[in-house]
Design an enzyme around this catalytic site. Sequence first.
Site, PDB file in Angstrom:
ATOM      1  N   LEU A 130       1.852   7.894   0.190  1.00  0.00           N
ATOM      2  CA  LEU A 130       0.611   7.805   1.214  1.00  0.00           C
ATOM      3  C   LEU A 130      -0.643   7.964   1.226  1.00  0.00           C
ATOM      4  CD1 LEU A 130       0.713   9.806   3.828  1.00  0.00           C
ATOM      5  CD2 LEU A 130       1.218  11.602   2.892  1.00  0.00           C
ATOM      6  N   HIS A 131      -1.141   6.446   0.700  1.00  0.00           N
ATOM      7  CA  HIS A 131      -2.822   6.365   0.752  1.00  0.00           C
ATOM      8  C   HIS A 131      -2.857   6.443   2.058  1.00  0.00           C
ATOM      9  CE1 HIS A 131      -1.842   1.835   2.529  1.00  0.00           C
ATOM     10  NE2 HIS A 131      -0.466   2.366   2.110  1.00  0.00           N
ATOM     11  N   ALA A 132      -4.239   5.647   2.431  1.00  0.00           N
ATOM     12  CA  ALA A 132      -5.698   6.084   3.299  1.00  0.00           C
ATOM     13  C   ALA A 132      -4.962   5.754   4.723  1.00  0.00           C
ATOM     14  CB  ALA A 132      -6.516   5.110   2.467  1.00  0.00           C
ATOM     15  N   ALA A 181      -1.519   7.864   5.906  1.00  0.00           N
ATOM     16  CA  ALA A 181      -2.716   9.188   5.888  1.00  0.00           C
ATOM     17  C   ALA A 181      -2.740   8.807   7.247  1.00  0.00           C
ATOM     18  CB  ALA A 181      -3.124   9.454   5.117  1.00  0.00           C
ATOM     19  N   GLU A 231       3.946  -1.245   7.023  1.00  0.00           N
ATOM     20  CA  GLU A 231       3.602  -1.990   5.922  1.00  0.00           C
ATOM     21  C   GLU A 231       4.339  -2.700   5.304  1.00  0.00           C
ATOM     22  OE1 GLU A 231       1.876   0.818   2.878  1.00  0.00           O
ATOM     23  OE2 GLU A 231      -0.061   1.218   4.609  1.00  0.00           O
TER      24      GLU A 231
END
Length: 91
Positions: free
Chosen positions: A16-18, A21, A89
């Site tokens: 859960l990266h930028a 998120a 992604e």
Amino acid sequence: MTKLERQVTICNKLGLHARAATKLAILASEFDAEITIVQGEKKASAASVLGLLMLETGMGKTITLLGKGQDADAALDAICALVDAKFDEAS
């Protein structure tokens, strides 16, 4: 008001990266519901990018989604689908 709960495992490589998120927060904000994400002892509003980042949720971690409000069921379904799709992604 009934509270709903679901669990989902983060399966994308970067967790859960930028960017992930941000996608989650934007999606959560589209519903008339209050969604809280819980990971371990930490919890955050699903509408808060900073709060989500502070959960430090990596690949393989299971998060709990708590929802209440008129659209809570649909919101949890949509968030689970986003997580299962690896936040759209490649990895």
